[in-house]
Design a protein around this motif. Sequence first.
Motif, PDB file in Angstrom:
ATOM      1  N   ASP A 284       0.956  -1.236  -0.004  1.00  0.00           N
ATOM      2  CA  ASP A 284       0.013   0.050   0.087  1.00  0.00           C
ATOM      3  C   ASP A 284       0.862   1.276  -0.082  1.00  0.00           C
ATOM      4  OD1 ASP A 284      -2.182  -1.593   0.240  1.00  0.00           O
ATOM      5  OD2 ASP A 284      -2.863  -1.062   2.273  1.00  0.00           O
ATOM      6  N   LYS A 285       2.041   1.154   0.693  1.00  0.00           N
ATOM      7  CA  LYS A 285       2.660   2.359   0.891  1.00  0.00           C
ATOM      8  C   LYS A 285       3.750   2.517  -0.159  1.00  0.00           C
ATOM      9  CE  LYS A 285       2.603   2.674   5.880  1.00  0.00           C
ATOM     10  NZ  LYS A 285       1.608   3.944   6.234  1.00  0.00           N
ATOM     11  N   GLY A 286       3.928   1.487  -1.276  1.00  0.00           N
ATOM     12  CA  GLY A 286       4.941   1.344  -2.105  1.00  0.00           C
ATOM     13  C   GLY A 286       6.251   1.209  -1.664  1.00  0.00           C
ATOM     14  N   VAL A 287       6.595   0.451  -0.615  1.00  0.00           N
ATOM     15  CA  VAL A 287       7.755   0.356  -0.079  1.00  0.00           C
ATOM     16  C   VAL A 287       8.203  -1.091  -0.192  1.00  0.00           C
ATOM     17  CG1 VAL A 287       8.896  -0.117   2.270  1.00  0.00           C
ATOM     18  CG2 VAL A 287       7.257   1.552   2.074  1.00  0.00           C
ATOM     19  N   THR A 288       9.589  -1.278  -0.810  1.00  0.00           N
ATOM     20  CA  THR A 288      10.110  -2.378  -1.200  1.00  0.00           C
ATOM     21  C   THR A 288      11.463  -2.662  -0.396  1.00  0.00           C
ATOM     22  OG1 THR A 288       9.487  -1.945  -3.507  1.00  0.00           O
ATOM     23  CG2 THR A 288      11.055  -3.721  -3.191  1.00  0.00           C
ATOM     24  N   LEU A 289      11.296  -3.538   0.240  1.00  0.00           N
ATOM     25  CA  LEU A 289      12.512  -3.707   1.528  1.00  0.00           C
ATOM     26  C   LEU A 289      13.580  -4.363   0.836  1.00  0.00           C
ATOM     27  CD1 LEU A 289      11.933  -2.621   4.350  1.00  0.00           C
ATOM     28  CD2 LEU A 289      11.517  -4.892   5.109  1.00  0.00           C
ATOM     29  N   VAL A 290      14.860  -3.793   1.168  1.00  0.00           N
ATOM     30  CA  VAL A 290      15.984  -4.626   0.628  1.00  0.00           C
ATOM     31  C   VAL A 290      16.574  -5.405   1.832  1.00  0.00           C
ATOM     32  CG1 VAL A 290      18.357  -4.413  -0.289  1.00  0.00           C
ATOM     33  CG2 VAL A 290      16.489  -2.843  -1.066  1.00  0.00           C
ATOM     34  N   LYS A 291      16.616  -6.748   1.705  1.00  0.00           N
ATOM     35  CA  LYS A 291      17.173  -7.287   2.857  1.00  0.00           C
ATOM     36  C   LYS A 291      18.346  -8.266   2.258  1.00  0.00           C
ATOM     37  CE  LYS A 291      12.742  -9.054   5.051  1.00  0.00           C
ATOM     38  NZ  LYS A 291      11.859 -10.224   5.441  1.00  0.00           N
ATOM     39  N   GLU A 292      19.096  -8.544   3.024  1.00  0.00           N
ATOM     40  CA  GLU A 292      20.464  -9.398   3.040  1.00  0.00           C
ATOM     41  C   GLU A 292      19.857 -10.768   3.266  1.00  0.00           C
ATOM     42  OE1 GLU A 292      24.244  -7.950   4.388  1.00  0.00           O
ATOM     43  OE2 GLU A 292      24.115  -6.217   3.172  1.00  0.00           O
ATOM     44  N   PRO A 293      20.834 -11.941   2.510  1.00  0.00           N
ATOM     45  CA  PRO A 293      20.333 -13.275   2.912  1.00  0.00           C
ATOM     46  C   PRO A 293      20.908 -13.360   4.404  1.00  0.00           C
ATOM     47  CG  PRO A 293      22.009 -13.059   0.919  1.00  0.00           C
ATOM     48  CD  PRO A 293      21.750 -11.738   1.388  1.00  0.00           C
ATOM     49  N   GLY A 294      20.058 -14.092   4.969  1.00  0.00           N
ATOM     50  CA  GLY A 294      20.398 -14.529   6.412  1.00  0.00           C
ATOM     51  C   GLY A 294      19.699 -13.461   7.350  1.00  0.00           C
ATOM     52  N   ASP A 295      19.044 -12.344   6.877  1.00  0.00           N
ATOM     53  CA  ASP A 295      18.376 -11.413   7.665  1.00  0.00           C
ATOM     54  C   ASP A 295      17.209 -12.133   8.338  1.00  0.00           C
ATOM     55  OD1 ASP A 295      20.056  -9.404   7.053  1.00  0.00           O
ATOM     56  OD2 ASP A 295      18.634  -8.385   6.018  1.00  0.00           O
ATOM     57  N   ASP A 296      16.471 -13.036   7.904  1.00  0.00           N
ATOM     58  CA  ASP A 296      15.345 -13.431   8.593  1.00  0.00           C
ATOM     59  C   ASP A 296      15.748 -14.337   9.836  1.00  0.00           C
ATOM     60  OD1 ASP A 296      13.538 -12.260   6.860  1.00  0.00           O
ATOM     61  OD2 ASP A 296      13.265 -13.981   5.445  1.00  0.00           O
ATOM     62  N   GLU A 297      16.861 -15.081   9.617  1.00  0.00           N
ATOM     63  CA  GLU A 297      17.492 -15.570  10.550  1.00  0.00           C
ATOM     64  C   GLU A 297      17.893 -14.885  11.709  1.00  0.00           C
ATOM     65  OE1 GLU A 297      17.966 -19.102  11.490  1.00  0.00           O
ATOM     66  OE2 GLU A 297      16.858 -19.175   9.897  1.00  0.00           O
ATOM     67  N   ILE A 298      18.719 -13.763  11.479  1.00  0.00           N
ATOM     68  CA  ILE A 298      19.164 -12.766  12.630  1.00  0.00           C
ATOM     69  C   ILE A 298      17.824 -12.353  13.163  1.00  0.00           C
ATOM     70  CG2 ILE A 298      20.039 -10.352  12.571  1.00  0.00           C
ATOM     71  CD1 ILE A 298      21.724 -10.879  10.235  1.00  0.00           C
ATOM     72  N   LEU A 299      16.683 -11.843  12.627  1.00  0.00           N
ATOM     73  CA  LEU A 299      15.347 -11.255  13.498  1.00  0.00           C
ATOM     74  C   LEU A 299      15.073 -12.518  14.336  1.00  0.00           C
ATOM     75  CD1 LEU A 299      13.701  -9.575  10.356  1.00  0.00           C
ATOM     76  CD2 LEU A 299      15.090  -8.579  12.397  1.00  0.00           C
ATOM     77  N   LYS A 300      15.365 -13.585  14.237  1.00  0.00           N
ATOM     78  CA  LYS A 300      14.822 -14.598  15.236  1.00  0.00           C
ATOM     79  C   LYS A 300      15.368 -14.405  16.542  1.00  0.00           C
ATOM     80  CE  LYS A 300      13.722 -18.278  11.734  1.00  0.00           C
ATOM     81  NZ  LYS A 300      14.167 -19.334  11.077  1.00  0.00           N
ATOM     82  N   HIS A 301      16.478 -13.692  16.579  1.00  0.00           N
ATOM     83  CA  HIS A 301      16.936 -13.183  18.080  1.00  0.00           C
ATOM     84  C   HIS A 301      16.180 -12.405  18.773  1.00  0.00           C
ATOM     85  CE1 HIS A 301      20.609 -15.499  17.329  1.00  0.00           C
ATOM     86  NE2 HIS A 301      20.664 -15.037  16.253  1.00  0.00           N
ATOM     87  N   THR A 302      15.013 -12.865  19.408  1.00  0.00           N
ATOM     88  CA  THR A 302      14.054 -11.902  20.107  1.00  0.00           C
ATOM     89  C   THR A 302      14.482 -11.606  21.329  1.00  0.00           C
ATOM     90  OG1 THR A 302      13.140 -13.690  21.105  1.00  0.00           O
ATOM     91  CG2 THR A 302      12.022 -13.141  18.990  1.00  0.00           C
ATOM     92  N   VAL A 303      13.880 -10.337  21.844  1.00  0.00           N
ATOM     93  CA  VAL A 303      14.335  -9.779  23.265  1.00  0.00           C
ATOM     94  C   VAL A 303      13.721 -10.770  24.089  1.00  0.00           C
ATOM     95  CG1 VAL A 303      14.422  -7.497  22.349  1.00  0.00           C
ATOM     96  CG2 VAL A 303      12.173  -8.343  22.768  1.00  0.00           C
ATOM     97  N   ASP A 304      14.269 -10.554  25.557  1.00  0.00           N
ATOM     98  CA  ASP A 304      13.755 -11.103  26.609  1.00  0.00           C
ATOM     99  C   ASP A 304      12.688 -10.463  27.361  1.00  0.00           C
ATOM    100  OD1 ASP A 304      16.260 -12.781  26.908  1.00  0.00           O
ATOM    101  OD2 ASP A 304      17.152 -11.031  27.191  1.00  0.00           O
ATOM    102  N   PHE A 305      12.348  -9.290  26.994  1.00  0.00           N
ATOM    103  CA  PHE A 305      11.430  -8.556  27.553  1.00  0.00           C
ATOM    104  C   PHE A 305      10.849  -7.203  26.928  1.00  0.00           C
ATOM    105  CE2 PHE A 305      14.828  -6.748  29.532  1.00  0.00           C
ATOM    106  CZ  PHE A 305      14.580  -5.042  29.798  1.00  0.00           C
TER     107      PHE A 305
END
Length: 473
Positions: A284-305
Motif C-alpha cells: 500500500d505504501k509502495g515500499v520495497t524492502l532490501v534484505k540481505e541473505p540471512g536477515d530472517d535468521e538474524i531477526l529470530k533473536h528475540t528480546v527477553d522482555f
Amino acid sequence: MTRFPQGFLWGGALAANQAEGAHLEGGKGLTTVDMIPHGPHRMAVKLGQEKRFSPRDDEFYPSHGAIDFYHRYRDDIALMAEMGFTVFRTSIAWARLYPRGDEHEPNPEGIAFYRALFEECKKHGIEPLVTLCHFDVPMHLVTEYGSWRSRQMVGFFTRYARTCFEAFDGLVKYWLTFNEINIMLHSPFSGAGLVFEEGEHQDQVKYQAAHHELIASALATRIAHEVNPANRVGCMLAGGNFYPYSCKPADVWTALEKERENLFFIDVQARGAYPAYAARVFRDKGVTLVKEPGDDEILKHTVDFVSFSYYASRCAAADMNQGNTSEANVVKSLRNPHIEVSEWGWGIDPLGLRITINTLHDRYQKPLFLVENGLGAVDEVNEQGEIEDDYRIAYLREHIQAMGDAIADGIPLMGYTSWGCIDLVSASTGEMSKRYGFVHVDRDDAGHGTLARRRKKSFWWYKKVIASNGEDL
Ligand code: BGP
C-alpha cells in the motif's frame, strides 16, 4: 493485599541527551539531538525537513547544557537512593564512546564516565537499566552515511553495543536497544537521524532504515547473550493503545491499523519475524524492502522482555479530521472526549495503562517493564521554597494503581521507572518548564538558573510508595 511481587523494581528514568549536558566534554562528539534547537525551527529539524549539520550561533540548544547531570550525577544518584530506588534507567550517549560513530576503538573517557556512573548506582543498591540509543545518533554517521538509511550502521551499532556489554559487564544487566523505536516513523530525524531530500519517498526511506535498526537490535541482543547469558535485553515501545473513536466498523478498522503501525517494530523484536500484515502495508505504501541473505535468521533473536512508555491512550477514526486532535508523544490522535488532558493536551487515562499492559502481554507473552510514565506539568516554587505537586502525585497514584490491577490480571511486570525522576529537558518542546521530576532543578527555558536541586512533595510520597512496595499510595 500485596499486589506488587517481591523484587519488583521501583525507580525512575532519564536519558543522556536530556540530562547530561557537557555535550562536547570528555571527547564526546556531536549527536542529532545537539542539532535540535529550541524555538520555531525545532519541529522542522525533528521531522528531517530542515538540514542541520552543525549548531548555529544564534540559536539555543537545550541538550548542550541540560541539567549538568554529567558533573552532578553523584549527588543526583544519592537523591534517587534516598527515595529508595532499586532501579535507575538512563542511556549511554553513543557519541561519548564513539565520538564519530565509525571509529574502531572506543573513547576511554566515555567508558570511564559510565563505569563511574554505574558503580555509583551499584554502591546504593540500584540496578542500572540502560538504553543504548535514546534519540542521539552521532552526527558524523548522519553526514557521512545518511544514518540508518545505510546498512553500514548495523556494523557501527553492534560494535558500540558489544563495547557496552563488555565494558560494563557485571555492572549492568538490563539493556534496551532503541528508545521508543516506533517514534522514528513520526519524528525521523530525532528518532533515527534521517534527513529527507525534497520530494523523496519518505516511507521507503523510513521502513528501510527501520529494517536496519531491527537487524542491529537483534544482533545486539545476540551479542549481549554471548557476552553474558545473564544479560536481559528489551525492546522499547512508545506505548498507548489506539481506541476507535466510535463503534463504526470503519473507525474500528482504522484504530487496528494505527495499532499495528505502532506495534510493527515490537512484533518483529518480540516475535522474531515480520508480521503477516507487513507485506500488504508495504504494498500500500509502495515500499520495497532490501534484505540481505540471512536477515530472517538474524531477526529470530528475540528480546527477553518488552518495555514501553505510557503517557496517554490514543483515538483514531477513518476520518481523522473530525473533532480536535492532539500530538501527545508526537503521535497524532483524536481528542478523547471521555478523559481529561494535561496542560499539554496529553490525555490522562490510567485505565488505558491497564488496557495497554493487557494488550502487550496477550500479544507477546513476555515479561513487561514500564520504563516511562508521568505527568509533564508547570511547577511553582512557593514562598516557603516548596513545590506542592499534588497533581503529579494524583497522576502517578492512579497509574501505579492501574499497574497493580494489571498484575492482578496475571501479568508479569518487572518494574516501573517513572519518566524524568529529576526535572530535565522536554523532548518535544526542548523546554525545562514541562517538568516531570520528584526533584526540581533550577533552570528555565532559556537555560538560566543555578541548577540547584530541590525535593518536591512528590519526592516524599514516592519514597513512601517504594518503601511499602506500592501498597501505600
Ligand atoms: C518520550 C521520550 C522521552 C521523554 C518523554 C516525555 O517520548 O522517550 O525522552 O522526553 O517522552 O516527553 P516530553 O519530554 O516531550 O514531555
